[in-house]
Design a protein around this motif. Structure first.
Motif, PDB file in Angstrom:
ATOM      1  N   PHE A 191       0.831  -1.206   0.000  1.00 29.41           N
ATOM      2  CA  PHE A 191       0.000   0.000   0.000  1.00 29.41           C
ATOM      3  C   PHE A 191       0.866   1.257   0.000  1.00 29.41           C
ATOM      4  O   PHE A 191       0.646   2.176  -0.793  1.00 29.41           O
ATOM      5  CB  PHE A 191      -0.923  -0.007   1.215  1.00 29.41           C
ATOM      6  N   PHE A 192       1.841   1.323   0.892  1.00 31.14           N
ATOM      7  CA  PHE A 192       2.700   2.504   0.961  1.00 31.14           C
ATOM      8  C   PHE A 192       3.532   2.664  -0.300  1.00 31.14           C
ATOM      9  O   PHE A 192       3.718   3.782  -0.794  1.00 31.14           O
ATOM     10  CB  PHE A 192       3.611   2.444   2.188  1.00 31.14           C
ATOM     11  N   ALA A 193       4.043   1.578  -0.837  1.00 26.25           N
ATOM     12  CA  ALA A 193       4.870   1.669  -2.044  1.00 26.25           C
ATOM     13  C   ALA A 193       4.053   2.139  -3.238  1.00 26.25           C
ATOM     14  O   ALA A 193       4.508   2.998  -4.012  1.00 26.25           O
ATOM     15  CB  ALA A 193       5.512   0.312  -2.326  1.00 26.25           C
ATOM     16  N   VAL A 194       2.850   1.610  -3.396  1.00 22.66           N
ATOM     17  CA  VAL A 194       2.001   2.015  -4.519  1.00 22.66           C
ATOM     18  C   VAL A 194       1.606   3.482  -4.388  1.00 22.66           C
ATOM     19  O   VAL A 194       1.614   4.238  -5.372  1.00 22.66           O
ATOM     20  CB  VAL A 194       0.758   1.098  -4.615  1.00 22.66           C
ATOM     21  N   ASN A 195       1.275   3.916  -3.176  1.00 25.86           N
ATOM     22  CA  ASN A 195       0.917   5.324  -2.988  1.00 25.86           C
ATOM     23  C   ASN A 195       2.107   6.242  -3.241  1.00 25.86           C
ATOM     24  O   ASN A 195       1.930   7.357  -3.746  1.00 25.86           O
ATOM     25  CB  ASN A 195       0.361   5.560  -1.585  1.00 25.86           C
ATOM     26  N   TYR A 196       3.305   5.811  -2.905  1.00 27.13           N
ATOM     27  CA  TYR A 196       4.478   6.628  -3.184  1.00 27.13           C
ATOM     28  C   TYR A 196       4.704   6.742  -4.693  1.00 27.13           C
ATOM     29  O   TYR A 196       5.011   7.817  -5.203  1.00 27.13           O
ATOM     30  CB  TYR A 196       5.721   6.061  -2.509  1.00 27.13           C
ATOM     31  N   VAL A 197       4.524   5.635  -5.408  1.00 24.69           N
ATOM     32  CA  VAL A 197       4.719   5.658  -6.859  1.00 24.69           C
ATOM     33  C   VAL A 197       3.655   6.537  -7.524  1.00 24.69           C
ATOM     34  O   VAL A 197       3.948   7.307  -8.436  1.00 24.69           O
ATOM     35  CB  VAL A 197       4.697   4.225  -7.426  1.00 24.69           C
ATOM     36  N   ARG A 198       2.411   6.437  -7.062  1.00 25.13           N
ATOM     37  CA  ARG A 198       1.325   7.220  -7.664  1.00 25.13           C
ATOM     38  C   ARG A 198       1.421   8.707  -7.371  1.00 25.13           C
ATOM     39  O   ARG A 198       1.215   9.530  -8.249  1.00 25.13           O
ATOM     40  CB  ARG A 198      -0.021   6.727  -7.143  1.00 25.13           C
ATOM     41  N   ARG A 199       1.706   9.064  -6.138  1.00 25.13           N
ATOM     42  CA  ARG A 199       1.612  10.464  -5.713  1.00 25.13           C
ATOM     43  C   ARG A 199       2.949  11.158  -5.543  1.00 25.13           C
ATOM     44  O   ARG A 199       2.997  12.375  -5.431  1.00 25.13           O
ATOM     45  CB  ARG A 199       0.849  10.542  -4.390  1.00 25.13           C
ATOM     46  N   GLY A 200       4.019  10.400  -5.463  1.00 20.56           N
ATOM     47  CA  GLY A 200       5.322  11.011  -5.261  1.00 20.56           C
ATOM     48  C   GLY A 200       5.532  11.391  -3.807  1.00 20.56           C
ATOM     49  O   GLY A 200       4.738  11.065  -2.928  1.00 20.56           O
ATOM     50  N   PRO A 201       6.596  12.096  -3.539  1.00 19.75           N
ATOM     51  CA  PRO A 201       6.884  12.462  -2.144  1.00 19.75           C
ATOM     52  C   PRO A 201       5.887  13.499  -1.620  1.00 19.75           C
ATOM     53  O   PRO A 201       5.476  14.401  -2.335  1.00 19.75           O
ATOM     54  CB  PRO A 201       8.302  13.025  -2.201  1.00 19.75           C
ATOM     55  N   ARG A 202       5.529  13.339  -0.361  1.00 16.62           N
ATOM     56  CA  ARG A 202       4.642  14.300   0.294  1.00 16.62           C
ATOM     57  C   ARG A 202       5.452  15.508   0.746  1.00 16.62           C
ATOM     58  O   ARG A 202       6.681  15.464   0.775  1.00 16.62           O
ATOM     59  CB  ARG A 202       3.990  13.653   1.515  1.00 16.62           C
ATOM     60  N   PRO A 203       4.783  16.597   1.118  1.00 16.05           N
ATOM     61  CA  PRO A 203       5.536  17.750   1.631  1.00 16.05           C
ATOM     62  C   PRO A 203       6.379  17.400   2.864  1.00 16.05           C
ATOM     63  O   PRO A 203       7.457  17.955   3.047  1.00 16.05           O
ATOM     64  CB  PRO A 203       4.452  18.762   1.987  1.00 16.05           C
ATOM     65  N   GLU A 204       5.913  16.483   3.685  1.00 17.30           N
ATOM     66  CA  GLU A 204       6.689  16.090   4.870  1.00 17.30           C
ATOM     67  C   GLU A 204       7.974  15.365   4.496  1.00 17.30           C
ATOM     68  O   GLU A 204       8.927  15.327   5.291  1.00 17.30           O
ATOM     69  CB  GLU A 204       5.875  15.161   5.774  1.00 17.30           C
TER      70      GLU A 204
END
Length: 129
Positions: free
Chosen positions: A48-61
């Motif tokens: 879940f975390f890996a897919v969300n990172y690939v889809r959305r890129g790095p967060r502001p944090e």
């Protein structure tokens, strides 16, 4: 999300190593099953975390040169009141009593729980925004 994916990948690796060693040395099916389920759950969170990172890129944090205002705005919609949590709780109580006393009471409780959970899930389904 990349950091969280890496953390849970390490947790998954731990469960894999411990599960294999436990399976070889103990021959206990309950422990092997528990460690296998723990491995699968940690792999699911890692995915879940890996897919969300690939889809959305790095967060502001996650970025070193980000600004606090990048995360500003409304967080989410929180409903003001709902009768469905009370319905679900009452259904859970009737369901538990049904386990003790009778199948017909269990079925009534199951119906109440399912109605409450479905109503909570779809209460604001048509809401925009």
């Amino acid at each position: 999300m990349r950091t969280e994916a890496a953390v849970f990948a390490v947790v998954s690796g731990f469960f894999l190593v411990v599960g294999v060693l436990y399976g070889v040395w103990s021959q206990d099916p309950a422990g092997i099953a528990a460690l296998t389920v723990a491995l699968l759950m940690s792999l699911l969170i890692t995915f879940f975390f890996a897919v969300n990172y690939v889809r959305r890129g790095p967060r502001p944090e996650d970025r070193k040169k980000s600004d606090v205002s990048e995360r500003a705005g409304s967080v989410d919609f929180f409903p003001p009141s709902s009768p469905w949590p009370v319905t679900t709780a009452a259904g859970a109580a009737v369901l538990a009593l049904g386990v003790v006393y009778a199948v017909w009471l269990f079925l009534i409780g199951l119906g109440l729980v399912m109605a409450g959970v479905c109503a909570m899930a779809f209460q604001y389904a048509g809401r925009e925004g």
